[in-house]
Motif scaffolding. Sequence first.
Motif, PDB file in Angstrom:
ATOM      1  N   GLN A   1      -4.160  -5.023  23.573  1.00  0.00           N
ATOM      2  CA  GLN A   1      -3.667  -6.095  22.691  1.00  0.00           C
ATOM      3  C   GLN A   1      -2.179  -6.372  22.886  1.00  0.00           C
ATOM      4  O   GLN A   1      -1.667  -7.375  22.418  1.00  0.00           O
ATOM      5  CB  GLN A   1      -3.911  -5.725  21.227  1.00  0.00           C
ATOM      6  CG  GLN A   1      -5.369  -5.626  20.868  1.00  0.00           C
ATOM      7  CD  GLN A   1      -5.808  -6.800  20.045  1.00  0.00           C
ATOM      8  OE1 GLN A   1      -5.003  -7.472  19.417  1.00  0.00           O
ATOM      9  NE2 GLN A   1      -7.100  -7.071  20.030  1.00  0.00           N
ATOM     10  N   THR A   2      -1.502  -5.430  23.534  1.00  0.00           N
ATOM     11  CA  THR A   2      -0.066  -5.584  23.732  1.00  0.00           C
ATOM     12  C   THR A   2       0.291  -5.188  25.156  1.00  0.00           C
ATOM     13  O   THR A   2      -0.258  -4.229  25.688  1.00  0.00           O
ATOM     14  CB  THR A   2       0.708  -4.686  22.732  1.00  0.00           C
ATOM     15  OG1 THR A   2       0.353  -5.063  21.414  1.00  0.00           O
ATOM     16  CG2 THR A   2       2.209  -4.817  22.896  1.00  0.00           C
TER      17      THR A   2
ATOM     18  N   TYR B   1       3.412  -8.168  16.398  1.00  0.00           N
ATOM     19  CA  TYR B   1       3.163  -6.749  16.695  1.00  0.00           C
ATOM     20  C   TYR B   1       2.669  -6.055  15.425  1.00  0.00           C
ATOM     21  O   TYR B   1       3.370  -5.262  14.804  1.00  0.00           O
ATOM     22  CB  TYR B   1       4.458  -6.132  17.225  1.00  0.00           C
ATOM     23  CG  TYR B   1       4.297  -4.812  17.943  1.00  0.00           C
ATOM     24  CD1 TYR B   1       3.209  -4.561  18.782  1.00  0.00           C
ATOM     25  CD2 TYR B   1       5.248  -3.814  17.800  1.00  0.00           C
ATOM     26  CE1 TYR B   1       3.087  -3.351  19.442  1.00  0.00           C
ATOM     27  CE2 TYR B   1       5.129  -2.603  18.464  1.00  0.00           C
ATOM     28  CZ  TYR B   1       4.044  -2.379  19.279  1.00  0.00           C
ATOM     29  OH  TYR B   1       3.919  -1.174  19.922  1.00  0.00           O
ATOM     30  N   ASP B   2       1.440  -6.385  15.035  1.00  0.00           N
ATOM     31  CA  ASP B   2       0.877  -5.836  13.792  1.00  0.00           C
ATOM     32  C   ASP B   2       0.088  -4.556  14.084  1.00  0.00           C
ATOM     33  O   ASP B   2       0.071  -4.066  15.218  1.00  0.00           O
ATOM     34  CB  ASP B   2       0.025  -6.894  13.073  1.00  0.00           C
ATOM     35  CG  ASP B   2      -1.111  -7.391  13.942  1.00  0.00           C
ATOM     36  OD1 ASP B   2      -1.328  -6.840  15.041  1.00  0.00           O
ATOM     37  OD2 ASP B   2      -1.791  -8.345  13.523  1.00  0.00           O
TER      38      ASP B   2
ATOM     39  N   THR C   1      -4.680  -1.088  19.195  1.00  0.00           N
ATOM     40  CA  THR C   1      -5.873  -1.452  19.957  1.00  0.00           C
ATOM     41  C   THR C   1      -5.484  -1.642  21.415  1.00  0.00           C
ATOM     42  O   THR C   1      -4.553  -2.404  21.720  1.00  0.00           O
ATOM     43  CB  THR C   1      -6.498  -2.763  19.422  1.00  0.00           C
ATOM     44  OG1 THR C   1      -6.459  -2.729  18.001  1.00  0.00           O
ATOM     45  CG2 THR C   1      -7.925  -2.938  19.901  1.00  0.00           C
TER      46      THR C   1
ATOM     47  N   PRO D   1       3.220  -8.418  22.271  1.00  0.00           N
ATOM     48  CA  PRO D   1       1.884  -8.490  21.675  1.00  0.00           C
ATOM     49  C   PRO D   1       1.196  -9.791  22.078  1.00  0.00           C
ATOM     50  O   PRO D   1       1.814 -10.863  22.013  1.00  0.00           O
ATOM     51  CB  PRO D   1       2.153  -8.458  20.163  1.00  0.00           C
ATOM     52  CG  PRO D   1       3.598  -8.743  19.995  1.00  0.00           C
ATOM     53  CD  PRO D   1       4.303  -8.528  21.284  1.00  0.00           C
ATOM     54  N   LYS D   2      -0.063  -9.693  22.534  1.00  0.00           N
ATOM     55  CA  LYS D   2      -0.741 -10.897  23.042  1.00  0.00           C
ATOM     56  C   LYS D   2      -0.934 -11.928  21.952  1.00  0.00           C
ATOM     57  O   LYS D   2      -0.878 -13.123  22.198  1.00  0.00           O
ATOM     58  CB  LYS D   2      -2.064 -10.509  23.700  1.00  0.00           C
ATOM     59  CG  LYS D   2      -1.795  -9.765  25.000  1.00  0.00           C
ATOM     60  CD  LYS D   2      -3.020  -9.567  25.864  1.00  0.00           C
ATOM     61  CE  LYS D   2      -2.618  -8.834  27.142  1.00  0.00           C
ATOM     62  NZ  LYS D   2      -3.691  -8.016  27.678  1.00  0.00           N
ATOM     63  N   GLY D   3      -1.132 -11.473  20.719  1.00  0.00           N
ATOM     64  CA  GLY D   3      -1.324 -12.417  19.604  1.00  0.00           C
ATOM     65  C   GLY D   3      -0.006 -12.905  19.021  1.00  0.00           C
ATOM     66  O   GLY D   3      -0.004 -13.667  18.056  1.00  0.00           O
ATOM     67  N   GLY D   4       1.125 -12.475  19.559  1.00  0.00           N
ATOM     68  CA  GLY D   4       2.420 -12.960  19.090  1.00  0.00           C
ATOM     69  C   GLY D   4       3.068 -12.076  18.038  1.00  0.00           C
ATOM     70  O   GLY D   4       4.281 -12.074  17.893  1.00  0.00           O
TER      71      GLY D   4
ATOM     72  N   GLN E   1      -3.021  -3.881  14.415  1.00  0.00           N
ATOM     73  CA  GLN E   1      -4.026  -4.003  15.484  1.00  0.00           C
ATOM     74  C   GLN E   1      -3.386  -4.044  16.871  1.00  0.00           C
ATOM     75  O   GLN E   1      -3.840  -3.386  17.799  1.00  0.00           O
ATOM     76  CB  GLN E   1      -4.804  -5.287  15.245  1.00  0.00           C
ATOM     77  CG  GLN E   1      -6.286  -5.066  15.285  1.00  0.00           C
ATOM     78  CD  GLN E   1      -7.002  -6.387  15.419  1.00  0.00           C
ATOM     79  OE1 GLN E   1      -6.506  -7.430  14.988  1.00  0.00           O
ATOM     80  NE2 GLN E   1      -8.166  -6.357  16.012  1.00  0.00           N
ATOM     81  N   ALA E   2      -2.304  -4.855  16.968  1.00  0.00           N
ATOM     82  CA  ALA E   2      -1.606  -4.962  18.262  1.00  0.00           C
ATOM     83  C   ALA E   2      -1.018  -3.619  18.674  1.00  0.00           C
ATOM     84  O   ALA E   2      -0.902  -3.308  19.864  1.00  0.00           O
ATOM     85  CB  ALA E   2      -0.502  -6.011  18.169  1.00  0.00           C
TER      86      ALA E   2
END
Length: 308
Positions: free
Chosen positions: A220-221, A210-211, A217, A205-208, A213-214
Amino acid sequence: MTREELKKKKIAVLMGGLSAEREVSLKTGQAVHKALLQAGYQALAIDAGRDLATRLVEEGIEVAFIALHGRYGEDGTVQGLLEVLGIPYTGSGVLASSVTMDKVATKKLLLYHELPTPAFEVFRKGQSLETLLARCRHFPLVVKPAREGSTIGVSIVKNADQLQAGLEDALKCDELILVEDCIQGPEVTIGVLDGKALPIIQVVPKGGFYDYQAKYTKGQTEYLLPAPLDPTLYERLQQVAVNAFEVLGCSGAARVDFMVSGREFFCLEVNTIPGMTETSLLPKAASEAGIPFKELVQRILEGAGTEK
Ligand SMILES: Nc1ncnc2c1ncn2[C@@H]1O[C@H](COP(=O)(O)OP(=O)(O)O)[C@@H](O)[C@H]1O
Ligand SMILES: [Mg+2]
């Protein structure tokens, strides 16, 4: 049942439903419905609401493809209803579905069979935070509702204040909360189809984190397929995914989530009805194994039965 037999049957794709994962399930259901129609089956899309039993009888449904996620669909309840009605259905049976819906029950069974899963504590609504804190040895911890999915209500907490906030958040979804050791990762997921492991996917996951949204969307991953792991580790992971599938009594298709840490790895959970849009993880892994989406859907359908 063979494909020829199934083509003569009235098939319902059960989708939507009553859980927090309703929207994802509608997407899964629509993709499955489309694939079945294209492959020449008599498939009808049914939104599995409170009137499900009546709908199934009124429509004269003979086989059910369950494309529901979460409670009232992935948790054994719809499977139980279909058993009572005598309608063969895809995927896992009543017990495996309800056990895997509950991450605490799943972990207890994994531990019994000596399969690795992160160390954990259980928190129930009404219990004191102090008692829990006394039992937790270190941070970070992962707080999650025992019976939810799609990372809904999951948080990674680094201190007592965050733990309290995380518990409050998770309690909105469930009265039973899992408080688990946080494993740094990488994170991988392994599809199992009819008892055989598919190629491993590493999720980045790009935001770190894996929620939700990840997960849902686009962009995002990042997905690494096959996961760039050491070959011995790769094989051991696949073997443990199959073992988890077996000891939990799963049937058809499932997806097993793991966190890897050096040479070690830990099973987080087993999903008995993985997402099945054409871009979901299980179809991606199947495709890598040379099984296109339409074929995957038919393989799952062929496994329809009762008394699993
Ligand atoms: N013990 C853990 N250590 C690190 N990350 C975790 C841990 N448990 C869950 N996570 C993260 O939270 C996500 C959701 O947790 P998971 O147990 O798979 O539940 P679900 O997918 O049903 O919401 C995982 O994909 C992972 O990114
Ligand atoms: Mg998961």
